[in-house]
Enzyme design. Structure first.
Site, PDB file in Angstrom:
ATOM      1  N   CYS A 254       0.699  -0.941  -0.019  1.00  0.00           N
ATOM      2  CA  CYS A 254      -0.015  -0.201  -0.258  1.00  0.00           C
ATOM      3  C   CYS A 254       0.812   1.338   0.034  1.00  0.00           C
ATOM      4  O   CYS A 254       0.785   2.099   0.841  1.00  0.00           O
ATOM      5  CB  CYS A 254      -1.081   0.003   1.047  1.00  0.00           C
ATOM      6  SG  CYS A 254      -2.023  -1.541   1.418  1.00  0.00           S
ATOM      7  N   ALA A 255       1.772   1.343  -0.898  1.00  0.00           N
ATOM      8  CA  ALA A 255       2.913   2.182  -0.873  1.00  0.00           C
ATOM      9  C   ALA A 255       2.733   3.724  -1.261  1.00  0.00           C
ATOM     10  O   ALA A 255       3.348   4.482  -1.040  1.00  0.00           O
ATOM     11  CB  ALA A 255       4.258   1.630  -1.737  1.00  0.00           C
ATOM     12  N   PRO A 257       1.504   7.365  -1.878  1.00  0.00           N
ATOM     13  CA  PRO A 257       2.107   8.147  -2.933  1.00  0.00           C
ATOM     14  C   PRO A 257       3.797   7.878  -2.785  1.00  0.00           C
ATOM     15  O   PRO A 257       4.447   8.372  -3.643  1.00  0.00           O
ATOM     16  CB  PRO A 257       1.678   9.603  -2.882  1.00  0.00           C
ATOM     17  CG  PRO A 257       1.683   9.945  -1.459  1.00  0.00           C
ATOM     18  CD  PRO A 257       1.165   8.363  -0.904  1.00  0.00           C
ATOM     19  N   GLY A 258       4.235   7.316  -2.074  1.00  0.00           N
ATOM     20  CA  GLY A 258       5.508   6.745  -2.142  1.00  0.00           C
ATOM     21  C   GLY A 258       6.856   7.499  -0.863  1.00  0.00           C
ATOM     22  O   GLY A 258       7.675   7.379  -0.891  1.00  0.00           O
ATOM     23  N   GLY A 259       5.860   8.239   0.028  1.00  0.00           N
ATOM     24  CA  GLY A 259       6.662   8.785   1.168  1.00  0.00           C
ATOM     25  C   GLY A 259       7.732   7.895   1.669  1.00  0.00           C
ATOM     26  O   GLY A 259       8.930   8.176   2.254  1.00  0.00           O
ATOM     27  N   LYS A 260       6.803   6.838   2.114  1.00  0.00           N
ATOM     28  CA  LYS A 260       7.646   5.749   3.007  1.00  0.00           C
ATOM     29  C   LYS A 260       8.623   4.963   2.137  1.00  0.00           C
ATOM     30  O   LYS A 260       9.642   4.523   2.712  1.00  0.00           O
ATOM     31  CB  LYS A 260       6.559   4.957   3.762  1.00  0.00           C
ATOM     32  CG  LYS A 260       5.659   5.759   4.555  1.00  0.00           C
ATOM     33  CD  LYS A 260       4.714   4.850   5.207  1.00  0.00           C
ATOM     34  CE  LYS A 260       3.463   5.621   5.897  1.00  0.00           C
ATOM     35  NZ  LYS A 260       2.747   6.368   5.058  1.00  0.00           N
ATOM     36  N   ASP A 303      -2.995  -6.135  -5.477  1.00  0.00           N
ATOM     37  CA  ASP A 303      -3.813  -6.096  -4.313  1.00  0.00           C
ATOM     38  C   ASP A 303      -3.371  -6.871  -3.215  1.00  0.00           C
ATOM     39  O   ASP A 303      -2.841  -8.025  -3.278  1.00  0.00           O
ATOM     40  CB  ASP A 303      -5.177  -6.811  -4.775  1.00  0.00           C
ATOM     41  CG  ASP A 303      -6.538  -6.717  -3.632  1.00  0.00           C
ATOM     42  OD1 ASP A 303      -5.874  -6.716  -2.304  1.00  0.00           O
ATOM     43  OD2 ASP A 303      -7.593  -6.670  -3.959  1.00  0.00           O
ATOM     44  N   ASP A 322       1.436  -0.260   5.470  1.00  0.00           N
ATOM     45  CA  ASP A 322       0.733   0.864   5.885  1.00  0.00           C
ATOM     46  C   ASP A 322      -0.750   0.701   5.084  1.00  0.00           C
ATOM     47  O   ASP A 322      -1.331   1.334   4.008  1.00  0.00           O
ATOM     48  CB  ASP A 322       1.073   2.166   5.014  1.00  0.00           C
ATOM     49  CG  ASP A 322       0.264   3.535   5.332  1.00  0.00           C
ATOM     50  OD1 ASP A 322      -0.134   3.560   6.169  1.00  0.00           O
ATOM     51  OD2 ASP A 322       0.996   4.684   4.660  1.00  0.00           O
ATOM     52  N   CYS A 375      -2.934   5.542   9.556  1.00  0.00           N
ATOM     53  CA  CYS A 375      -3.405   6.916   9.871  1.00  0.00           C
ATOM     54  C   CYS A 375      -4.848   6.867  10.455  1.00  0.00           C
ATOM     55  O   CYS A 375      -5.442   7.893  10.089  1.00  0.00           O
ATOM     56  CB  CYS A 375      -3.102   7.963   8.644  1.00  0.00           C
ATOM     57  SG  CYS A 375      -4.000   7.552   7.427  1.00  0.00           S
TER      58      CYS A 375
END
Length: 422
Positions: A254-255, A257-260, A303, A322, A375
């Site tokens: 569940c990456a 938009p890529g911040g992590k 998925d 996430d 979150c």
């Protein structure tokens, strides 16, 4: 110079798309911002986010000032009036300008015959503002949350619910993550100071900086060169907890938009990272962030409930999940969440989280680490979810879990659980 567009009418259209069509503000605003000036982009964002943040108050005011609500094809003007009221209550836009631009919005929306109505409602509010605001403080709507969500927060946090609500209703701070490949945090703070940007470090997160006042990212030194990323301090905790090492096989699930994803690679540039997300459009953002930061990961659509479809027989040293969630910890950043979520969504999301956790666990190596994060501030998605998982998995051990709550000058609401495989 006079513009060829009416910003208040554009804001009303955005709000209509959220409330009537169920679209998120983050998906609506970029398209509407395309042909307007940079200065007006910021104001449009303020009008849209602010109106949705204070929606129950604006609805209540309109109910006091109008005998009948505007419906059908005239409904868009209901949202235009809301935008006008928000300006008068919460912005520095001079009252005469707010009034004139909002009234002219009726022309832009091809409803010029209703200019008089809009003008009358807004002027009536100006005359009665003090009395109305005093009355509103005793109204059930004053918490600015839907009743189902307010009830859930009260039940989960009987001693803290008021501070959580207050945190949700604040404008969010702007947090940065310094790319340690390029600069230390102290070096980047010096660069900000040189540009006249006031900022503060955070004792609990080694690369986190909070700006005193949010600003356009292109004003940040080296943003395009990948020196820094906008990321809330609570979100930064995910990769810190994961503690990735070079040459490890790491799954970021569940990456988008890529911040992590990028944070993992800043900590361990030689790690082999597979970034998976179900939303192909949002995966484009992951690739953009990787390119800006000059980092490499394998990016795939997939998925999380069906890992056999996208990772074959791979085994991972570390997994960051996430999980899809209610996002009730980031309401201050996304106030539309309050109006897009429904009470029944929580059980459905908890079921998806459970399915992903159980599906991905066999792909973690023995001795490996999984960080489960959301979150959300709701126990059903967090502590209760982890307790149920641990009771069903004999080889799972939780060494740490923590719930962050949204606070004005602190991080977003976030939950983390660090689970090791025996």
């Amino acid at each position: 110079m006079k513009t060829s567009y009416n910003l208040r009418s554009i804001a009303a259209k955005a709000i209509a798309q959220v409330l009537d069509q169920g679209l998120s503000l983050s998906s609506v605003i970029p398209e509407l911002q395309k042909n307007i000036s940079d200065k007006d982009k910021a104001l449009l964002q303020e009008l849209c986010f602010g109106t949705l943040r204070t929606l129950p108050q604006l609805e209540w005011i309109i109910q006091q000032l109008m005998d009948k609500p505007l419906k059908g094809k005239q409904r868009i003007l209901h949202y235009l009036i809301m935008v006008g009221l928000y300006q008068l209550l919460y912005t520095r836009v001079p009252a005469h300008a707010a009034l004139a631009e909002t009234v002219n919005g009726a022309i832009a929306l091809k409803k010029p015959q209703l200019k008089g109505l809009i003008n009358g409602v807004l002027r009536q509010f100006q005359r009665q503002q003090d009395v109305l605001m005093e009355r509103f403080q005793n109204n059930d709507s004053r918490y600015l949350h839907p009743s189902w969500l307010l009830t859930r927060i009260k039940n989960a946090y009987p001693e803290l619910w008021e501070s959580i609500i207050e945190g949700n209703n604040q404008k969010p701070p702007m947090w940065l993550r310094v790319n340690q490949i390029h600069h230390s945090r102290e070096q980047y703070l010096a660069l900000l100071e040189k540009e006249g940007i006031s900022a503060f470090s955070d004792d609990h997160h080694p690369n986190a900086i909070r700006l005193e006042t949010p600003c356009n990212v292109h004003l940040l030194p080296g943003f395009n060169e990948g020196w820094v990323t906008v990321q809330d301090r609570s979100a930064q905790r995910c990769a810190e907890l994961l503690a990735p090492q070079n040459n490890e096989q790491i799954l970021d699930l569940c990456a988008a938009p890529g911040g992590k994803t990028t944070h993992i690679l800043e900590i361990a540039p030689k790690a082999h990272v597979l970034a998976i997300d179900i939303d192909e459009q949002r995966l484009a953002r992951v690739k953009e962030n990787l390119n800006r930061l000059k980092l490499h990961a394998t990016v795939k659509s997939g998925d999380g409930r069906y890992p056999e479809q996208w990772c074959a027989n791979m085994q991972f040293d570390r997994i960051l999940l996430d999980a899809p969630c209610s996002a009730t910890g980031v309401i201050r950043r996304h106030p539309d969440i309050k109006w897009l979520r429904r009470n029944e969504d929580i059980a459905q999301l908890a079921q998806i989280q459970k399915e992903i956790l159980h599906a991905i666990w066999p792909y973690l190596k023995s001795g490996g680490t999984l960080v489960y994060a959301t979150c959300s501030i709701l126990p059903e998605e967090n502590s209760q979810q982890i307790a149920a998982f641990l009771s069903s998995m004999q080889d799972a051990q939780c060494d740490y879990q923590h719930q962050c709550l949204p606070e004005q000058y602190s991080g977003d609401g976030f939950f983390y659980a660090l689970i090791n495989k025996k």
